[in-house]
Motif scaffolding. Structure first.
Motif: not given
Length: 150
Positions: A10-13, A72-75, A92-93, A129-131
């Motif tokens: 939820v925080r990541t969203a 992992q949450d960002a992904r 950015l995330v 850090v890429d993709d």
């Protein structure tokens, strides 16, 4: 997915929504600073220097369990259908998740088969850090852009 993971998702969203609003209303240099990922300058760190070059190829940026969970949450959130998960938003995330390590947002361009391609990634402590992957060098073929004036 265990219930204990939901607050992070939820925080990541919410972060993804805030970044999307920021990208649509504020110039990128200012917005990136707000999220703890200021733009890097055009001078690249040579692959032969920095922490990444001083370690063996098998070593990687050692993320804390909290940082790993946030990446992992960002992904997960950025891969949901309908969510704009382009490289800029990913950078950015992820950069925000690693903000305690002083990440820098890097913008690059490349010309391939007559077409100009743009790309964004994060550099942190000599690593790229890429993709959602930690690499020892920037993406191949991209020329770094100078950081625009805010």
């Amino acid at each position: 997915m265990p219930l204990s993971r939901w607050p992070g998702l939820v925080r990541t969203a919410v972060l993804v929504v805030a970044i999307e609003l920021g990208l649509r209303t504020v110039r990128l240099p200012r917005m990136a600073r707000w999220f703890g990922v200021p733009l890097a300058d055009a001078t690249a760190v040579p692959p032969s220097s920095g922490p990444a070059a001083e370690t063996a190829d098998t070593d990687v940026l050692d993320l804390s369990p909290r940082e790993r969970a946030r990446v992992q949450d960002a992904r997960r959130i950025l891969s949901v259908p309908g969510v704009d998960g382009t490289c800029l938003r990913q950078a950015l995330v992820v950069g925000h998740a690693l903000r305690r390590r002083s990440p820098r947002l890097v913008l690059g361009v490349a010309k391939r088969d007559g077409t100009v391609a743009a790309h964004a990634w994060v550099e942190v402590q000599g690593w790229t850090v890429d993709d959602f992957h930690v690499l020892s060098r920037p993406p191949a073929g991209f020329e770094r852009l100078p950081a625009p004036v805010s």
